[in-house]
Design an enzyme around this catalytic site. Structure first.
Site, PDB file in Angstrom:
ATOM      1  N   ARG A  17     -38.614 -17.947 -19.805  1.00 38.34           N
ATOM      2  CA  ARG A  17     -37.405 -17.278 -19.329  1.00 38.34           C
ATOM      3  C   ARG A  17     -36.198 -17.959 -19.961  1.00 38.34           C
ATOM      4  O   ARG A  17     -35.925 -19.125 -19.687  1.00 38.34           O
ATOM      5  CB  ARG A  17     -37.327 -17.348 -17.803  1.00 38.34           C
ATOM      6  CG  ARG A  17     -36.041 -16.756 -17.290  1.00 38.34           C
ATOM      7  CD  ARG A  17     -35.897 -16.723 -15.769  1.00 38.34           C
ATOM      8  NE  ARG A  17     -34.573 -16.204 -15.484  1.00 38.34           N
ATOM      9  CZ  ARG A  17     -33.676 -16.756 -14.676  1.00 38.34           C
ATOM     10  NH1 ARG A  17     -33.971 -17.843 -13.978  1.00 38.34           N
ATOM     11  NH2 ARG A  17     -32.485 -16.231 -14.538  1.00 38.34           N
ATOM     12  N   GLU A  51     -28.414 -15.099 -10.446  1.00 38.60           N
ATOM     13  CA  GLU A  51     -27.674 -15.649  -9.310  1.00 38.60           C
ATOM     14  C   GLU A  51     -26.238 -15.176  -9.181  1.00 38.60           C
ATOM     15  O   GLU A  51     -25.305 -15.991  -9.253  1.00 38.60           O
ATOM     16  CB  GLU A  51     -27.669 -17.185  -9.361  1.00 38.60           C
ATOM     17  CG  GLU A  51     -29.029 -17.808  -9.241  1.00 38.60           C
ATOM     18  CD  GLU A  51     -28.972 -19.301  -8.921  1.00 38.60           C
ATOM     19  OE1 GLU A  51     -27.868 -19.868  -8.814  1.00 38.60           O
ATOM     20  OE2 GLU A  51     -30.046 -19.893  -8.764  1.00 38.60           O
ATOM     21  N   TYR A 107     -34.620 -23.104  -4.032  1.00 34.84           N
ATOM     22  CA  TYR A 107     -34.595 -24.561  -4.147  1.00 34.84           C
ATOM     23  C   TYR A 107     -34.715 -25.302  -2.819  1.00 34.84           C
ATOM     24  O   TYR A 107     -35.415 -26.284  -2.709  1.00 34.84           O
ATOM     25  CB  TYR A 107     -33.297 -25.012  -4.838  1.00 34.84           C
ATOM     26  CG  TYR A 107     -33.237 -24.677  -6.312  1.00 34.84           C
ATOM     27  CD1 TYR A 107     -33.690 -25.569  -7.266  1.00 34.84           C
ATOM     28  CD2 TYR A 107     -32.743 -23.455  -6.746  1.00 34.84           C
ATOM     29  CE1 TYR A 107     -33.657 -25.272  -8.624  1.00 34.84           C
ATOM     30  CE2 TYR A 107     -32.705 -23.138  -8.108  1.00 34.84           C
ATOM     31  CZ  TYR A 107     -33.165 -24.059  -9.034  1.00 34.84           C
ATOM     32  OH  TYR A 107     -33.143 -23.751 -10.361  1.00 34.84           O
ATOM     33  N   HIS A 112     -26.423 -15.179 -17.779  1.00 31.43           N
ATOM     34  CA  HIS A 112     -26.570 -16.424 -17.007  1.00 31.43           C
ATOM     35  C   HIS A 112     -25.241 -17.178 -17.110  1.00 31.43           C
ATOM     36  O   HIS A 112     -25.168 -18.276 -17.649  1.00 31.43           O
ATOM     37  CB  HIS A 112     -27.755 -17.239 -17.528  1.00 31.43           C
ATOM     38  CG  HIS A 112     -28.295 -18.246 -16.557  1.00 31.43           C
ATOM     39  ND1 HIS A 112     -29.610 -18.282 -16.142  1.00 31.43           N
ATOM     40  CD2 HIS A 112     -27.688 -19.269 -15.905  1.00 31.43           C
ATOM     41  CE1 HIS A 112     -29.786 -19.289 -15.298  1.00 31.43           C
ATOM     42  NE2 HIS A 112     -28.636 -19.911 -15.133  1.00 31.43           N
TER      43      HIS A 112
HETATM   44  C1  PNW Z   1     -29.204 -22.504 -10.437  1.00 31.45           C
HETATM   45  N1  PNW Z   1     -26.517 -24.546  -4.935  1.00 31.45           N
HETATM   46  O1  PNW Z   1     -27.943 -22.850  -9.981  1.00 31.45           O
HETATM   47  C2  PNW Z   1     -28.959 -21.927 -11.818  1.00 31.45           C
HETATM   48  O2  PNW Z   1     -29.531 -20.658 -12.019  1.00 31.45           O
HETATM   49  C3  PNW Z   1     -29.303 -22.850 -12.925  1.00 31.45           C
HETATM   50  O3  PNW Z   1     -28.547 -22.519 -14.066  1.00 31.45           O
HETATM   51  C4  PNW Z   1     -29.085 -24.275 -12.472  1.00 31.45           C
HETATM   52  O4  PNW Z   1     -29.193 -25.207 -13.504  1.00 31.45           O
HETATM   53  C5  PNW Z   1     -30.108 -24.553 -11.379  1.00 31.45           C
HETATM   54  O5  PNW Z   1     -30.053 -23.588 -10.351  1.00 31.45           O
HETATM   55  C6  PNW Z   1     -29.985 -25.936 -10.764  1.00 31.45           C
HETATM   56  O6  PNW Z   1     -28.738 -26.096 -10.147  1.00 31.45           O
HETATM   57  C7  PNW Z   1     -27.663 -23.288  -8.711  1.00 31.45           C
HETATM   58  O7  PNW Z   1     -25.501 -25.301  -4.809  1.00 31.45           O
HETATM   59  C8  PNW Z   1     -26.547 -24.069  -8.553  1.00 31.45           C
HETATM   60  O8  PNW Z   1     -27.170 -24.187  -3.909  1.00 31.45           O
HETATM   61  C9  PNW Z   1     -26.162 -24.482  -7.306  1.00 31.45           C
HETATM   62  C10 PNW Z   1     -26.909 -24.108  -6.202  1.00 31.45           C
HETATM   63  C11 PNW Z   1     -28.044 -23.320  -6.357  1.00 31.45           C
HETATM   64  C12 PNW Z   1     -28.412 -22.914  -7.618  1.00 31.45           C
END
Ligand code: PNW
Length: 501
Positions: free
Chosen positions: A105, A195, A339, A150
């Protein structure tokens, strides 16, 4: 003597029944990943490519943010070179091959293909770069999964107001047409947006994601509205012009954290339900629900708060009935970036106005949860399973493709934290598949390699492969987690040494 042995046996048996027998290990059942279940790894253009002004690429909002307001990024880092994947893509493909990945991806940099954002000027060098990457992947038996957006909006389109400007839906469709035309013969898995919840927050604060504009509770809702329209236009474009010949799938990648009610009270349960609706439902309900449109609770609360704050119209734009119909059902799969989790309870926090304030709850993480290098990311594997189930129940068990899942540390090669993260989260995913009947159809680890972690610069590392950012050749080295993921992909199960009690 004989009686003693019988007593011992009885005790052993009873303890076994109670799950506390020290001799009989009571471990997670050994579920396998379904045959053909695709495993892959993910990256994004601005985070890995570099080559920020090479071969005719236009400037995007992350170039602008990192160059003009470097203080917004840890250590004043930027993505000018990043992992240098613009030059090292063949090596990246070898990393994927070593993992045994079924797919990769990656995202396309809009301004590398269309330097001014519009489709009047197509940068041939940009087309060539992605053709080379796609061909290299296919030559190695790895399927490309392409994210169209992205977060790296061409600056020329931000100059027109960026995502709050509804005209961008049309420009995004024109960009997507270029991508389908040039790459759709070989790319069969498309993701329109990565996102939206996260990147529209770039219109809610002058301190965070690009373009870092401070219009919370208004600009972010306008941006969301445009993005949902833009997604639907691209889906219909694919249906009308490309699908019959190209036979691929078009989806969207939405991020969400699990919200666990702090208490069993109906208020806290409702608060966490609102969390899902305001953060996931705001995008998923228009696209994946049977009735379409924003979730009722989102419309009601924003409208009520807007009125109380003296606005004569809701800060959340409205869809006409025709638009609701146009948007409903416009996705072939549900891309999920997952996450972490929070505890939630009814209450008010956040600026007036803001999405957080409108959602009417207070969230906290548990100090006992295992930490990562990112303040927001605590290790909560059971939240993953609960989120799959929430989606299953809310949207009639759609096909869910996990488009991101991963853990941050400081970049160590013996990354035991990341190994723990993947083995426990994947175990919960297996339970969701085998015990709960959730329709999970694929999984991408975030990330293939250490990269530019947005406002955190190179301070937080998510890679399966280490990248040395002090070396101009940006060498990649497998971490322990890369070896474990390779083993999982090969054996189709979690190795027994990682089973949890
Ligand atoms: C995602 N939060 O971002 C993105 O899709 C990626 O580009 C990024 O590197 C990855 O997760 C890790 O951060 C996020 O604060 C950024 O909950 C912040 C959050 C969640 C996802």
């Amino acid at each position: 003597m004989k009686a003693n042995i019988q007593v011992l046996l009885l005790v052993t048996l009873l303890a076994g029944v109670w799950g506390k027998n020290p001799f009989l290990k009571h471990k997670t059942p050994q579920y396998k990943f379904p045959a053909g279940f695709p495993f892959g790894a993910a990256t994004a253009s601005y985070q890995v490519e570099g080559g920020w002004k090479e071969d005719g690429k236009g400037v995007n909002i992350w170039d602008t943010l990192t160059h003009d307001r470097p203080y917004l990024v840890e250590n004043q880092d930027n993505g000018d070179v990043a992992c240098d994947s613009y030059h090292k893509y063949k090596e990246d493909v070898q990393l994927l091959k070593d993992l045994g990945a079924d797919f990769y991806r990656f995202s396309i940099s809009w301004a590398r293909v269309l330097p001014e954002g519009h489709d009047n000027i197509v940068n041939q060098a940009g087309i060539d770069y992605y053709n080379n990457l796609i061909n290299e992947l296919l030559a190695n038996g790895i399927e490309p999964m392409v994210t169209m957006y992205h977060w790296d909006l061409p600056q020329a389109l931000q100059d027109l107001g960026g995502w709050p400007n509804m005209q961008l839906a049309k420009y995004f469709e024109a960009y997507a047409r270029i991508l389908f035309t040039h790459f759709g013969d070989r790319v069969k898995l498309w993701i329109t947006f990565n996102e939206p919840l996260t990147f529209v927050s770039g219109y809610a604060s002058e301190k965070g994601f690009a373009p870092a504009i401070n219009t919370p509770g208004i600009g972010d809702y306008l941006a969301a509205h445009t993005v949902i329209h833009a997604h639907a236009r691209v889906y219909h474009l694919y249906d009308q012009v490309f699908r019959s010949r190209q036979r691929g799938k078009v989806g969207i990648a939405l991020n969400i954290n699990w919200c666990e009610p702090l208490t069993n009270s109906t208020e806290d349960i409702a608060a966490c339900e609102r969390y899902q609706q305001f953060n996931l439902g705001i995008y998923a309900h228009p696209i994946f629900s049977t009735e379409g449109d924003y979730p009722a609770v989102v419309k009601e609360r924003i409208s009520r708060n807007s009125a109380a704050q003296g606005y004569t119209t809701s800060r959340l734009p409205t869809f006409s009935p025709e638009e609701v119909e146009y948007i409903r059902g416009t996705s072939d799969f549900f891309g999920l970036n997952f996450y972490t989790a929070y505890y939630g309870k009814e209450g008010e926090e956040g600026n007036i106005p803001s999405l957080g304030r409108d959602s009417g709850l207070i969230t906290r993480q548990d100090s006992n949860w295992i930490s990562s290098a990112s303040t927001w990311l605590k290790v909560v594997p059971w939240g993953f399973r609960k989120e799959f189930n929430w989606i299953k129940n809310e949207y009639n068990n759609p096909q869910v493709f996990v488009t991101e899942n991963g853990f941050s540390d400081l970049g160590e090669l013996n990354d035991t934290g990341r190994v723990y993260f993947y083995t426990t989260y994947l175990t919960e995913m297996l339970k969701a598949i085998h015990e709960d009947g959730c329709n999970v159809i694929g999984y991408a680890a975030w990330s293939l390699m250490d990269n530019f972690e947005w406002n955190r610069g190179y301070a937080e590392k998510f890679g399966l492969y280490h990248v040395d950012f002090n070396d101009p050749t940006r060498p990649r080295t497998p971490k322990e987690s890369a070896k474990v993921i390779a083993e999982i992909i090969k054996t189709r199960k979690i190795p027994e040494r990682f089973w949890q009690d």
